[in-house]
Design a protein around this motif. Structure first.
Motif, PDB file in Angstrom:
ATOM      1  N   ALA A 299     -76.661  19.905 -46.338  1.00 17.73           N
ATOM      2  CA  ALA A 299     -77.547  21.828 -45.939  1.00 17.73           C
ATOM      3  C   ALA A 299     -76.710  21.697 -44.560  1.00 17.73           C
ATOM      4  O   ALA A 299     -76.039  22.812 -44.360  1.00 17.73           O
ATOM      5  N   ALA A 300     -77.192  20.453 -43.744  1.00 15.53           N
ATOM      6  CA  ALA A 300     -76.504  21.018 -42.678  1.00 15.53           C
ATOM      7  C   ALA A 300     -74.744  21.145 -42.229  1.00 15.53           C
ATOM      8  O   ALA A 300     -74.286  22.257 -41.491  1.00 15.53           O
ATOM      9  N   LEU A 301     -74.438  21.453 -43.356  1.00 16.38           N
ATOM     10  CA  LEU A 301     -72.616  21.540 -43.585  1.00 16.38           C
ATOM     11  C   LEU A 301     -72.704  22.997 -44.121  1.00 16.38           C
ATOM     12  O   LEU A 301     -71.932  23.723 -43.364  1.00 16.38           O
ATOM     13  N   LEU A 302     -73.087  23.045 -45.043  1.00 14.78           N
ATOM     14  CA  LEU A 302     -73.255  24.497 -45.326  1.00 14.78           C
ATOM     15  C   LEU A 302     -74.241  25.216 -44.888  1.00 14.78           C
ATOM     16  O   LEU A 302     -73.485  26.377 -44.496  1.00 14.78           O
ATOM     17  N   ILE A 303     -74.792  24.538 -43.849  1.00 12.36           N
ATOM     18  CA  ILE A 303     -75.518  26.190 -42.851  1.00 12.36           C
ATOM     19  C   ILE A 303     -74.316  25.826 -41.421  1.00 12.36           C
ATOM     20  O   ILE A 303     -74.082  27.655 -41.568  1.00 12.36           O
TER      21      ILE A 303
ATOM     22  N   THR B 189     -84.131  27.544 -43.982  1.00 14.55           N
ATOM     23  CA  THR B 189     -82.614  27.319 -44.296  1.00 14.55           C
ATOM     24  C   THR B 189     -82.130  26.151 -44.844  1.00 14.55           C
ATOM     25  O   THR B 189     -81.771  26.130 -45.778  1.00 14.55           O
ATOM     26  N   VAL B 190     -82.872  24.932 -44.062  1.00 15.84           N
ATOM     27  CA  VAL B 190     -82.261  24.306 -44.217  1.00 15.84           C
ATOM     28  C   VAL B 190     -83.172  23.571 -46.037  1.00 15.84           C
ATOM     29  O   VAL B 190     -82.691  22.665 -46.200  1.00 15.84           O
TER      30      VAL B 190
ATOM     31  N   ASN C 204     -89.604  15.899 -43.532  1.00 16.75           N
ATOM     32  CA  ASN C 204     -90.133  16.498 -42.244  1.00 16.75           C
ATOM     33  C   ASN C 204     -89.291  18.162 -42.233  1.00 16.75           C
ATOM     34  O   ASN C 204     -88.036  18.003 -41.199  1.00 16.75           O
ATOM     35  N   LEU C 205     -89.510  19.315 -42.402  1.00 11.84           N
ATOM     36  CA  LEU C 205     -88.747  20.362 -42.060  1.00 11.84           C
ATOM     37  C   LEU C 205     -88.669  20.704 -41.278  1.00 11.84           C
ATOM     38  O   LEU C 205     -87.340  21.454 -40.391  1.00 11.84           O
ATOM     39  N   ASN C 206     -89.403  20.673 -39.788  1.00 14.81           N
ATOM     40  CA  ASN C 206     -89.084  21.130 -38.514  1.00 14.81           C
ATOM     41  C   ASN C 206     -88.116  19.826 -37.830  1.00 14.81           C
ATOM     42  O   ASN C 206     -87.860  20.176 -36.742  1.00 14.81           O
ATOM     43  N   TYR C 207     -88.371  18.679 -37.804  1.00 16.03           N
ATOM     44  CA  TYR C 207     -87.618  17.485 -37.853  1.00 16.03           C
ATOM     45  C   TYR C 207     -85.882  17.635 -38.173  1.00 16.03           C
ATOM     46  O   TYR C 207     -85.206  17.813 -37.155  1.00 16.03           O
TER      47      TYR C 207
ATOM     48  N   LEU D 165     -73.380  13.307 -40.707  1.00 12.85           N
ATOM     49  CA  LEU D 165     -74.252  12.979 -40.675  1.00 12.85           C
ATOM     50  C   LEU D 165     -74.954  12.077 -41.702  1.00 12.85           C
ATOM     51  O   LEU D 165     -74.423  12.632 -43.149  1.00 12.85           O
ATOM     52  N   ASP D 166     -75.491  11.297 -41.688  1.00 16.16           N
ATOM     53  CA  ASP D 166     -76.196  10.621 -42.604  1.00 16.16           C
ATOM     54  C   ASP D 166     -78.029  10.455 -43.143  1.00 16.16           C
ATOM     55  O   ASP D 166     -78.147   9.811 -42.130  1.00 16.16           O
ATOM     56  N   MET D 167     -78.379  11.346 -43.815  1.00 15.22           N
ATOM     57  CA  MET D 167     -79.499  11.314 -44.110  1.00 15.22           C
ATOM     58  C   MET D 167     -80.308  11.961 -42.494  1.00 15.22           C
ATOM     59  O   MET D 167     -81.023  10.724 -41.556  1.00 15.22           O
ATOM     60  N   ILE D 168     -81.043  12.993 -42.005  1.00 13.82           N
ATOM     61  CA  ILE D 168     -81.321  13.629 -40.869  1.00 13.82           C
ATOM     62  C   ILE D 168     -82.549  14.446 -41.333  1.00 13.82           C
ATOM     63  O   ILE D 168     -83.307  15.357 -40.022  1.00 13.82           O
ATOM     64  N   ALA D 169     -83.499  14.222 -41.802  1.00  8.46           N
ATOM     65  CA  ALA D 169     -84.223  15.200 -42.681  1.00  8.46           C
ATOM     66  C   ALA D 169     -85.856  14.466 -42.881  1.00  8.46           C
ATOM     67  O   ALA D 169     -86.991  14.733 -43.087  1.00  8.46           O
ATOM     68  N   TRP D 170     -86.195  13.115 -42.773  1.00  5.97           N
ATOM     69  CA  TRP D 170     -86.656  12.258 -42.650  1.00  5.97           C
ATOM     70  C   TRP D 170     -87.282  11.202 -41.437  1.00  5.97           C
ATOM     71  O   TRP D 170     -87.545  11.817 -40.663  1.00  5.97           O
ATOM     72  N   ASP D 171     -88.624  12.343 -41.545  1.00  7.15           N
ATOM     73  CA  ASP D 171     -89.497  11.729 -39.995  1.00  7.15           C
ATOM     74  C   ASP D 171     -91.026  12.255 -40.568  1.00  7.15           C
ATOM     75  O   ASP D 171     -91.589  13.263 -40.410  1.00  7.15           O
TER      76      ASP D 171
END
Ligand SMILES: [Zn+2]
Length: 495
Positions: free
Chosen positions: A298-302, A188-189, A454-457, A351-357
Motif C-alpha cells: 500500500a505504501a508503494l501504491l501511495i 489512504t493507507v 494501527n492506522l496512525n503508525y 518495506l515489509d510489515m509496517i502497520a502493526w503497533d
C-alpha cells in the motif's frame, strides 16, 4: 523524532558459542567440495576472502561471531587456511546438495527449526541462523508447510560492495515534500490496504475482484493482484512491466513501475515490497496479509500516486515482488537479473510489515547490512532517520546494524547493492530485555486483517518511507526552463 537506541552487532554476547551439529569430516577425495564455515576475525577479512574469488553463499553475523558459508574444494580450503582464518567443515560432500538458511530465532513463540527436521538435515545452528541440507526427494513447494522462515542458498554472493556516497544522509526540509506527506493519511493507507487484503472489491481489468488471497501459488488471485498493481502504475504514467520467472512449475511475475531519471537515468533507486501473502497452512486462502505485506505494498501504491507528478535525478523503480514467502524467490531472480544486466542500483528501500503497533510506542526497525560490510546500506538507514527528524514524524527509530536476511532486501545485499529493510518492531535477535518486541500475533494467519492495524503508525511509517525515497531519488526542479538537480531548492509539481 525520538531516537531510542541504536543497536550494534554484539549487544548480547552471552556465549558466542556456535552450536555445531556437523559430523566429523569424512575422508575427501581430492576434488570433493565441502560446505565450510569460515570465521572472520578482522575488519579486512572480507576483502581478503573476496580476493581469493571462492564461492561464498552467505555472510552471517551473530552476537558472538561473524562468519561465511562457502563451498570449497580442498585446494581452496588451503588458500583460506593460508590467510590464517579458521574454518569448520559442516558437510564434507556438497556435490549436488541444496542448502538452506533457516531463521533459528525469529522471536516468535512456536517457531522452531526443529519442526523442519523431516525436510532438512541440520548441519549448523548459531542461535540465529540454522543451516540445513534438503533431504532427498523433498519438493520446494512442500516447504510451504513450514512455520519458519528460510532462504535457499543458490548462488555465490558479492562480498565487498562499492561505497558510492550517492545516498543523501542530511536531506533538507522541503516544503513540497512536507505538503505531499499531508496526502498520506489514515484514509489512504486504510483504503489501499483494505483493497489488497480482500476487505472489498478492487477493479482489475475493469471488473470488480475480491483478493481473498495473494498466495504465490494461488493462480488466479496472485495474477489478479499483480495485474491490479500493473494497471495502477500504468494509469499514472509509469512504464509498467512484469518480470517473469518460474518456480515449482508455476509461471510467476514481479511488477515494476519505472520513471526515467532526467539527469542520471543510468542510476536507479528502488522502493520495494512483497505483494504475496500466506496463511498458516494450505490452501492459504483466505490469506489477507493486511500487515504482511499489504501494508508495504500500500505504501508503494501511495508513493506511485505522489511521485507521478514529479521528475527525478535518478531513475525510479517501484517493485512489487512475489514468491517472498517461499524463500524470497521473486527478489532473488530480480536482483540476479539486475546484476547480470549491469543495473547501477544505488539504493533499495524495502518495506515489509509496517502497520502493526500494539505496545511500547511506535517503534520501527531499520535493518542494515552486517557491520563488517562497508557499503551504502547504513547511509540509507541514516536517510530514513533524517527524514523522520526533518518532517517530525511520530516514530521511534531503531537501526539494526546486523539486520535480518529474511526479507527481499538481502537478495540485493547478495548482489552487492545497498539496501535496507523497514519493518515494525519485529525481527531483532539482539534486542535487549528493556526493549521488548512488539510482535504481530496474527503473523501468517487468517487473522492478519485490516481491523488489527494501527492506522496512525501505518500512516507515519508510509510517510517516512516515501519522504526518504523522494530525497533518495533526487527531486528535480525546473528553473528558467532548465532542468537541473538542485536538492536545496523547493520542488515544483508537474501538472
Ligand atoms: Zn513479509
Amino acid at each position: 523524532m525520538r531516537i531510542k537506541t541504536t543497536l550494534f552487532a554484539v549487544v548480547l554476547g552471552l556465549s558466542g558459542v556456535a552450536l555445531l551439529f556437523a559430523l566429523p569430516g569424512a575422508a575427501q577425495t581430492p576434488a570433493t567440495p565441502a560446505l565450510v564455515r569460515i570465521d572472520l576475525t578482522g575488519t579486512d577479512d572480507l576483502a581478503r576472502v573476496a580476493a581469493l574469488n571462492v564461492p561464498v553463499y552467505a555472510y552471517l553475523t551473530t552476537p558472538g561471531a561473524d562468519y561465511l558459508l562457502a563451498i570449497l574444494a580442498p585446494d581452496q580450503q588451503k588458500n583460506i587456511a593460508a590467510l590464517g582464518l579458521s574454518q569448520t567443515i559442516l558437510d564434507s560432500d556438497a556435490t549436488g546438495v541444496s542448502y538452506y538458511l533457516l531463521e533459528s530465532d525469529g522471536g516468535r513463540s512456536g517457531a522452531s527449526v526443529t519442526t523442519a527436521a523431516s525436510l532438512f538435515a541440520f548441519l549448523h545452528d548459531d542461535g540465529r541462523h540454522a543451516v540445513g541440507r534438503l533431504r532427498s526427494g523433498i519438493a520446494i513447494a512442500s516447504l510451504d508447510a513450514l512455520d519458519v522462515r528460510f532462504i535457499p542458498l543458490l548462488d555465490p554472493i558479492v562480498l565487498v560492495a562499492p561505497t558510492t556516497g550517492a545516498i543523501p544522509t542530511t536531506p533538507p526540509y522541503d516544503p513540497l515534500v512536507a505538503d505531499l506527506l499531508t496526502r498520506v493519511t489514515t484514509e489512504t493507507v486504510y483504503g489501499y490496504d483494505g483493497g489488497l487484503s480482500g476487505e472489498w472489491p478492487i477493479s482489475v481489468g475493469g471488473a470488480p475482484y475480491v483478493l481473498t488471497t495473494r498466495y504465490t501459488y494461488s493462480g488466479v488471485p496472485i495474477a489478479k493482484a499483480t495485474q491490479y498493481v500493473y494497471e495502477h502504475l500504468e494509469s499514472l504514467g509509469y512504464a509498467a512491466y512484469y518480470h517473469n520467472y518460474t518456480l515449482s512449475g508455476h509461471s510467476l511475475r514481479n511488477v515494476i513501475g519505472e520513471k526515467q531519471g532526467l539527469v542520471h537515468p543510468e542510476q536507479i533507486v528502488l522502493l520495494t515490497a512483497h505483494l504475496d501473502s500466506r496463511a498458516a497452512t494450505t490452501p492459504h486462502n483466505p490469506a489477507p496479509g493486511a500487515d504482511d505485506n499489504a501494508s508495504g505494498s500500500a505504501a508503494l501504491l501511495i508513493a506511485a500516486d505522489l511521485l507521478a507528478g514529479l521528475d527525478f535525478d535518478y531513475t525510479v523503480r517501484l517493485v512489487f515482488f512475489t514468491g517472498e514467502e517461499q524463500g524470497m524467490y521473486g527478489s532473488l531472480y530480480y536482483a540476479t537479473d539486475a546484476a547480470a544486466a549491469g543495473d547501477d542500483i544505488i539504493g533499495v528501500l524495502n518495506l515489509d510489515m509496517i502497520a502493526w503497533d500494539a505496545e511500547y510506542g511506535p517503534d520501527i526497525d531499520l535493518h542494515s547490512n552486517a557491520p563488517g560490510t562497508v557499503d551504502d546500506s547504513d547511509a540509507l538507514a541514516d536517510l530514513v532517520a533524517a527524514v523522520i527528524d526533518v518532517y517530525d514524524l511520530d516514530l521511534i527509530l531503531q537501526i539494526v546494524e546486523n539486520g535480518t536476511r529474511f526479507s527481499d532486501h538481502s537478495r540485493f545485499w547478495d548482489r552487492g547493492y545497498a539496501a535496507i529493510l523497514g519493518i515494525e518492531d519485529h525481527f531483532n535477535p539482539s534486542e535487549v530485555a528493556a526493549e521488548p518486541r512488539d510482535w504481530n500475533t496474527n503473523y501468517h494467519t487468517v487473522n492478519d486483517k485490516l481491523s488489527t492495524l494501527n492506522l496512525n503508525y501505518f500512516r507515519e511509517y508510509a510517510r517516512a518511507a516515501i519522504a526518504a525515497f523522494i530525497h533518495l531519488a533526487g527531486p528535480l526542479r525546473e528553473i528558467s526552463g532548465t532542468v537541473m538537480s538542485a536538492v536545496y531548492l523547493p520542488l515544483v509539481m508537474h501538472q
